[in-house]
Design a protein around this motif. Sequence first.
Motif, short mmCIF file in Angstrom:
data_model
loop_
_atom_site.label_atom_id
_atom_site.label_comp_id
_atom_site.label_asym_id
_atom_site.label_seq_id
_atom_site.Cartn_x
_atom_site.Cartn_y
_atom_site.Cartn_z
N LEU A 111 13.64 2.08 -3.12
CA LEU A 111 12.13 1.72 -3.58
C LEU A 111 11.53 2.99 -3.54
O LEU A 111 11.36 3.49 -2.58
N ARG A 112 10.34 3.14 -4.34
CA ARG A 112 9.29 4.01 -4.43
C ARG A 112 7.99 3.48 -4.46
O ARG A 112 7.74 2.75 -5.50
N LEU A 113 7.16 3.90 -3.72
CA LEU A 113 5.67 3.26 -3.62
C LEU A 113 4.65 4.55 -3.89
O LEU A 113 4.71 5.37 -2.97
N ARG A 114 4.10 4.26 -4.93
CA ARG A 114 3.08 5.47 -5.50
C ARG A 114 1.94 5.17 -5.36
O ARG A 114 1.17 3.98 -5.98
N ASN A 115 0.73 5.78 -4.71
CA ASN A 115 -0.59 5.58 -4.81
C ASN A 115 -1.37 6.35 -5.47
O ASN A 115 -1.55 7.56 -5.21
N ASN A 116 -1.81 6.13 -6.91
CA ASN A 116 -2.54 6.96 -7.65
C ASN A 116 -4.13 6.79 -7.58
O ASN A 116 -4.94 7.51 -8.47
N SER A 117 -4.36 6.30 -6.62
CA SER A 117 -5.87 5.86 -6.14
C SER A 117 -6.42 6.83 -5.08
O SER A 117 -5.63 7.26 -4.33
N ASP A 118 -7.77 6.80 -4.97
CA ASP A 118 -8.32 7.42 -3.80
C ASP A 118 -8.24 6.42 -2.66
O ASP A 118 -9.11 6.95 -1.58
N ILE A 119 -7.97 5.31 -2.62
CA ILE A 119 -7.89 4.29 -1.58
C ILE A 119 -6.37 4.25 -0.91
O ILE A 119 -5.63 3.73 -1.76
N PRO A 120 -6.74 4.46 0.41
CA PRO A 120 -5.20 4.04 0.95
C PRO A 120 -4.92 2.82 0.91
O PRO A 120 -5.43 1.93 0.95
N TYR A 121 -3.52 2.46 0.93
CA TYR A 121 -2.61 1.05 0.54
C TYR A 121 -1.88 0.93 1.96
O TYR A 121 -0.95 1.74 2.44
#
Length: 295
Positions: free
Chosen positions: A184-194
């Motif tokens: 799996l790959r989890l990508r965060n394109n936002s400025d808020i940590p996940y």
Amino acid sequence: MKKLKLLLVQLSLLVLGYSPAYAQQSAGPGPAVGVTPSSLAVSLYKTSHLVFPFAVKSVDRGSGEILVEQDAALGNVLRVKAGKPGFRETNLTVITADGGLYSFLVTYAADPAVLTLLLPEATPPGSVPALVGETGCNEASAQRDAARVAADKTPLPGRRDNKFGMQLALRGIYVRGETMYYRLRLRNNSDIPYAADGLRFLIRDKQHTRRTATQEQELQPCYVYGGPASVAAQSERDLVVALPKVTLPATKYLAIRLMEKNGGRHLQLKVPYHMLLRAKPFSLPKGADDRIVSF
């Protein structure tokens, strides 16, 4: 008369169920192999640490006069102390997830020369049968194989879910023996940590009516490589999840759900039955042992 006595002796042995041939067959596979214990000195005022190559699954103390505690966060570390000064020599036996058996003779020392022992893999490997957890996976093999899967960069057909600047992508399904691996790959394109609150694998029905109760079955991972599934802003990370091997009928699918902690950016992938059947098999090179290798 001598012949009669000999005949009576032979008949007695047969009644008792003994014969030279039978005794030879009952001898077993061979003599037992002894395990030479290692020396371990512990103190009342200092803590000794034993670091094993795999998670500790069983601990047996020869005496209650030594105190043993497994590190909750690091399952492969044991803390050992003396329960009282000057205790009599005793023993400690540890079994790890890969089937390694470690034996120690424990003595008291007010000031031990060594406080941390880094243990190598048991020799020969598999001193006892490799332990299989409640999930049905061999944890040690799953750990090694997950690292191989993570190193494989071959693009494979997968699924993606994009929401709220987040992306969860299934980049491949692999199988070896009775275990399947999901890359799996989890990508965060936002400025808020996940921060992930949970990663769940659910077998669900494709269709159901209001009159029919929805049935779902949850699969429990036996190992997660690269976890926990939390991603900093504007970054990505890869995970490999080891699960018991599963195939599905055409009426069901596998749902992969990722929930955000204290948030609403929940993601879900639907994996149809035919994708599971296309899992990529892999095996070790000839003559190689079960260590981490690249494809």
